[in-house]
Motif scaffolding. Structure first.
Motif, PDB file in Angstrom:
ATOM      1  N   MET A   1     -23.624  34.940 -26.223  1.00  0.00           N
ATOM      2  CA  MET A   1     -23.245  33.470 -26.570  1.00  0.00           C
ATOM      3  C   MET A   1     -23.261  32.522 -25.282  1.00  0.00           C
ATOM      4  SD  MET A   1     -19.442  31.414 -27.705  1.00  0.00           S
ATOM      5  CE  MET A   1     -18.534  32.540 -27.048  1.00  0.00           C
ATOM      6  N   ALA A   2     -24.330  31.736 -25.102  1.00  0.00           N
ATOM      7  CA  ALA A   2     -24.004  30.609 -23.916  1.00  0.00           C
ATOM      8  C   ALA A   2     -23.460  29.436 -24.354  1.00  0.00           C
ATOM      9  CB  ALA A   2     -25.491  30.234 -24.065  1.00  0.00           C
ATOM     10  N   GLN A   3     -22.618  28.879 -22.796  1.00  0.00           N
ATOM     11  CA  GLN A   3     -22.074  27.603 -22.973  1.00  0.00           C
ATOM     12  C   GLN A   3     -22.689  27.204 -21.987  1.00  0.00           C
ATOM     13  OE1 GLN A   3     -19.339  26.747 -25.253  1.00  0.00           O
ATOM     14  NE2 GLN A   3     -19.078  29.009 -25.755  1.00  0.00           N
ATOM     15  N   VAL A   4     -23.114  25.263 -22.345  1.00  0.00           N
ATOM     16  CA  VAL A   4     -23.910  24.808 -21.794  1.00  0.00           C
ATOM     17  C   VAL A   4     -22.387  23.695 -21.456  1.00  0.00           C
ATOM     18  CG1 VAL A   4     -24.751  22.751 -21.587  1.00  0.00           C
ATOM     19  CG2 VAL A   4     -26.123  25.045 -22.432  1.00  0.00           C
ATOM     20  N   LEU A   5     -22.518  23.114 -19.883  1.00  0.00           N
ATOM     21  CA  LEU A   5     -21.383  21.984 -19.903  1.00  0.00           C
ATOM     22  C   LEU A   5     -22.583  21.032 -19.940  1.00  0.00           C
ATOM     23  CD1 LEU A   5     -18.209  21.262 -19.274  1.00  0.00           C
ATOM     24  CD2 LEU A   5     -18.604  21.222 -17.499  1.00  0.00           C
ATOM     25  N   LEU A   6     -22.370  19.821 -20.275  1.00  0.00           N
ATOM     26  CA  LEU A   6     -23.102  18.750 -20.883  1.00  0.00           C
ATOM     27  C   LEU A   6     -22.240  17.482 -19.375  1.00  0.00           C
ATOM     28  CD1 LEU A   6     -25.587  17.014 -20.980  1.00  0.00           C
ATOM     29  CD2 LEU A   6     -25.568  16.758 -23.051  1.00  0.00           C
ATOM     30  N   PHE A   7     -22.679  16.816 -18.404  1.00  0.00           N
ATOM     31  CA  PHE A   7     -21.379  16.483 -17.357  1.00  0.00           C
ATOM     32  C   PHE A   7     -22.382  14.780 -17.737  1.00  0.00           C
ATOM     33  CE2 PHE A   7     -19.046  14.298 -14.957  1.00  0.00           C
ATOM     34  CZ  PHE A   7     -18.261  15.345 -14.635  1.00  0.00           C
ATOM     35  N   LEU A   8     -21.236  14.464 -18.143  1.00  0.00           N
ATOM     36  CA  LEU A   8     -22.254  13.131 -17.961  1.00  0.00           C
ATOM     37  C   LEU A   8     -21.707  11.748 -17.420  1.00  0.00           C
ATOM     38  CD1 LEU A   8     -21.840  12.410 -21.974  1.00  0.00           C
ATOM     39  CD2 LEU A   8     -23.775  13.587 -21.263  1.00  0.00           C
ATOM     40  N   ASN A   9     -21.846  11.537 -16.111  1.00  0.00           N
ATOM     41  CA  ASN A   9     -21.979  10.536 -15.559  1.00  0.00           C
ATOM     42  C   ASN A   9     -22.179   8.977 -15.273  1.00  0.00           C
ATOM     43  OD1 ASN A   9     -20.990  11.773 -12.608  1.00  0.00           O
ATOM     44  ND2 ASN A   9     -23.066  13.000 -13.619  1.00  0.00           N
ATOM     45  N   GLN A  10     -20.553   8.091 -15.306  1.00  0.00           N
ATOM     46  CA  GLN A  10     -21.011   6.860 -15.900  1.00  0.00           C
ATOM     47  C   GLN A  10     -22.535   6.463 -16.100  1.00  0.00           C
ATOM     48  OE1 GLN A  10     -17.985   4.235 -13.606  1.00  0.00           O
ATOM     49  NE2 GLN A  10     -19.897   2.858 -12.963  1.00  0.00           N
ATOM     50  N   GLY A  11     -23.242   5.571 -16.524  1.00  0.00           N
ATOM     51  CA  GLY A  11     -24.474   5.217 -16.420  1.00  0.00           C
ATOM     52  C   GLY A  11     -25.000   5.719 -16.997  1.00  0.00           C
ATOM     53  N   VAL A  56     -16.082  12.807 -24.649  1.00  0.00           N
ATOM     54  CA  VAL A  56     -16.202  13.395 -24.032  1.00  0.00           C
ATOM     55  C   VAL A  56     -15.715  14.586 -24.546  1.00  0.00           C
ATOM     56  CG1 VAL A  56     -17.836  13.013 -22.281  1.00  0.00           C
ATOM     57  CG2 VAL A  56     -15.651  12.917 -21.774  1.00  0.00           C
ATOM     58  N   ASP A  57     -15.425  16.294 -24.965  1.00  0.00           N
ATOM     59  CA  ASP A  57     -14.449  16.922 -24.784  1.00  0.00           C
ATOM     60  C   ASP A  57     -13.825  17.680 -23.937  1.00  0.00           C
ATOM     61  OD1 ASP A  57     -16.201  17.415 -27.755  1.00  0.00           O
ATOM     62  OD2 ASP A  57     -17.829  18.450 -26.404  1.00  0.00           O
ATOM     63  N   LYS A  58     -14.371  17.062 -22.595  1.00  0.00           N
ATOM     64  CA  LYS A  58     -13.164  18.155 -21.648  1.00  0.00           C
ATOM     65  C   LYS A  58     -13.837  16.573 -20.293  1.00  0.00           C
ATOM     66  CE  LYS A  58     -12.987  22.590 -22.065  1.00  0.00           C
ATOM     67  NZ  LYS A  58     -11.858  22.760 -22.013  1.00  0.00           N
ATOM     68  N   LEU A  59     -12.430  16.509 -19.594  1.00  0.00           N
ATOM     69  CA  LEU A  59     -12.534  15.902 -18.288  1.00  0.00           C
ATOM     70  C   LEU A  59     -12.746  16.408 -17.206  1.00  0.00           C
ATOM     71  CD1 LEU A  59      -9.593  13.725 -18.975  1.00  0.00           C
ATOM     72  CD2 LEU A  59     -11.531  13.152 -19.002  1.00  0.00           C
ATOM     73  N   ILE A  60     -13.451  16.459 -16.659  1.00  0.00           N
ATOM     74  CA  ILE A  60     -13.429  17.423 -15.199  1.00  0.00           C
ATOM     75  C   ILE A  60     -12.395  18.267 -14.575  1.00  0.00           C
ATOM     76  CG2 ILE A  60     -13.531  15.328 -13.258  1.00  0.00           C
ATOM     77  CD1 ILE A  60     -15.522  16.253 -12.124  1.00  0.00           C
ATOM     78  N   THR A  61     -11.467  17.415 -14.174  1.00  0.00           N
ATOM     79  CA  THR A  61      -9.963  18.209 -14.679  1.00  0.00           C
ATOM     80  C   THR A  61      -9.828  19.238 -15.278  1.00  0.00           C
ATOM     81  OG1 THR A  61      -8.999  17.119 -15.633  1.00  0.00           O
ATOM     82  CG2 THR A  61      -8.752  16.204 -12.834  1.00  0.00           C
ATOM     83  N   ASP A  62     -10.480  20.166 -16.419  1.00  0.00           N
ATOM     84  CA  ASP A  62     -10.280  20.820 -17.047  1.00  0.00           C
ATOM     85  C   ASP A  62     -11.339  21.919 -17.070  1.00  0.00           C
ATOM     86  OD1 ASP A  62      -8.249  18.810 -17.988  1.00  0.00           O
ATOM     87  OD2 ASP A  62      -9.567  17.867 -19.625  1.00  0.00           O
ATOM     88  N   ILE A  63     -11.768  21.849 -16.312  1.00  0.00           N
ATOM     89  CA  ILE A  63     -13.088  22.612 -16.311  1.00  0.00           C
ATOM     90  C   ILE A  63     -12.434  23.810 -15.940  1.00  0.00           C
ATOM     91  CG2 ILE A  63     -16.185  22.866 -15.600  1.00  0.00           C
ATOM     92  CD1 ILE A  63     -16.266  19.444 -16.075  1.00  0.00           C
ATOM     93  N   THR A  64     -13.198  24.744 -16.626  1.00  0.00           N
ATOM     94  CA  THR A  64     -13.468  26.739 -15.567  1.00  0.00           C
ATOM     95  C   THR A  64     -15.195  26.640 -14.997  1.00  0.00           C
ATOM     96  OG1 THR A  64     -10.848  26.181 -16.483  1.00  0.00           O
ATOM     97  CG2 THR A  64     -12.668  28.418 -15.327  1.00  0.00           C
ATOM     98  N   VAL A  65     -15.602  27.006 -14.098  1.00  0.00           N
ATOM     99  CA  VAL A  65     -16.538  27.243 -14.504  1.00  0.00           C
ATOM    100  C   VAL A  65     -17.042  28.636 -15.102  1.00  0.00           C
ATOM    101  CG1 VAL A  65     -18.347  27.699 -12.401  1.00  0.00           C
ATOM    102  CG2 VAL A  65     -16.829  25.621 -12.294  1.00  0.00           C
ATOM    103  N   ASP A  66     -15.958  29.162 -14.545  1.00  0.00           N
ATOM    104  CA  ASP A  66     -16.616  30.788 -15.317  1.00  0.00           C
ATOM    105  C   ASP A  66     -16.699  30.292 -17.035  1.00  0.00           C
ATOM    106  OD1 ASP A  66     -16.150  31.608 -12.829  1.00  0.00           O
ATOM    107  OD2 ASP A  66     -14.113  32.633 -13.185  1.00  0.00           O
ATOM    108  N   ASP A  67     -16.209  29.491 -17.906  1.00  0.00           N
ATOM    109  CA  ASP A  67     -16.343  29.737 -19.179  1.00  0.00           C
ATOM    110  C   ASP A  67     -18.098  29.532 -20.044  1.00  0.00           C
ATOM    111  OD1 ASP A  67     -13.552  29.688 -19.363  1.00  0.00           O
ATOM    112  OD2 ASP A  67     -13.012  27.829 -20.015  1.00  0.00           O
ATOM    113  N   TYR A  68     -18.354  28.614 -18.329  1.00  0.00           N
ATOM    114  CA  TYR A  68     -20.027  28.357 -18.552  1.00  0.00           C
ATOM    115  C   TYR A  68     -21.116  29.406 -18.032  1.00  0.00           C
ATOM    116  CZ  TYR A  68     -16.888  24.361 -19.875  1.00  0.00           C
ATOM    117  OH  TYR A  68     -15.935  24.120 -20.815  1.00  0.00           O
ATOM    118  N   ASP A  69     -22.180  29.045 -18.915  1.00  0.00           N
ATOM    119  CA  ASP A  69     -23.301  29.514 -18.525  1.00  0.00           C
ATOM    120  C   ASP A  69     -24.496  28.803 -18.044  1.00  0.00           C
ATOM    121  OD1 ASP A  69     -22.808  32.138 -19.362  1.00  0.00           O
ATOM    122  OD2 ASP A  69     -22.938  31.040 -21.186  1.00  0.00           O
ATOM    123  N   ALA A  70     -24.088  27.040 -17.828  1.00  0.00           N
ATOM    124  CA  ALA A  70     -25.174  26.349 -17.707  1.00  0.00           C
ATOM    125  C   ALA A  70     -24.867  24.725 -16.984  1.00  0.00           C
ATOM    126  CB  ALA A  70     -26.001  25.962 -18.546  1.00  0.00           C
TER     127      ALA A  70
END
Length: 193
Positions: A1-11, A56-70
């Motif tokens: 399984m591949a997990q992508v974190l799509l991060f949306l910055n303001q603007g 969005v699904d998650k806030l930056i404070t809730d991110i665990t890098v190990d949960d994602y592949d990209a």
């Protein structure tokens, strides 16, 4: 399984956001590829360029890098506040954490600039917005990046591209690197590319 974190910055630009969702969605829906996209931001609702709000699904404070592949980073407009969050210490630390964990980072247009500012691209090849006399490419070069004026550049596990038109190409490249080239080509063809 591949997990992508799509991060949306303001603007962020919606045209640079949607290909990650669509390409991975086609792969999952039509070809049973186990790939999932999770959106994240600094706030529960992020306002894009041209004032489109995305929850969005998650806030930056809730991110665990190990949960994602990209980590996928769409670019955005300065006048809509893109660099206020993209250049923040918290976001630059997130980029460094993904890089330190040897995770793929995929950017579109000026989404490469915070990666450059983070130091991840120092001495590496990359590109960013190339029009208007290349002023954004000159900015990227100031971070010690070897700027290449090509549509899509891949170096040091980072994909960069030079304008919104390349958004789908980056999403396909990311899909291929997370799965394999055959899946990338199959989804590309199915989507008319």
């Amino acid at each position: 399984m591949a997990q992508v974190l799509l991060f949306l910055n303001q603007g962020f630009e919606t045209m640079e956001f949607s290909p990650f969702v669509d390409v991975c969605g086609w792969a999952r829906n039509d070809y049973d590829v186990d790939i999932h996209v999770t959106t994240a931001g600094f706030t529960p609702v992020v306002r894009s360029t041209f004032d489109v709000d995305v929850t969005v699904d998650k806030l930056i404070t809730d991110i665990t890098v190990d949960d994602y592949d990209a980590l996928a980073i769409p670019g955005g407009f300065e006048e809509y506040g893109f660099y206020e969050t993209a250049y923040s210490d918290a976001f630059l630390a997130l980029i460094r954490a993904f890089h330190a964990a040897d995770k793929l980072i995929a950017t579109i247009c000026v989404g490469a600039l915070p990666v450059g500012k983070s130091g991840v691209l120092t001495g590496k090849q990359a590109t960013t917005y190339h029009l208007r006399r290349g002023y954004r490419q000159k900015e990227l070069a100031k971070f010690g990046v070897n700027v290449v004026n090509e549509p899509v550049v891949f170096d040091a596990n980072v994909i960069t591209s030079y304008c919104p038109q390349t958004a789908a190409l980056v999403a396909f490249k990311m899909l291929g690197l997370l799965t394999d080239e055959a899946i990338e080509q199959t989804v590309k063809q199915a989507m008319g590319y």
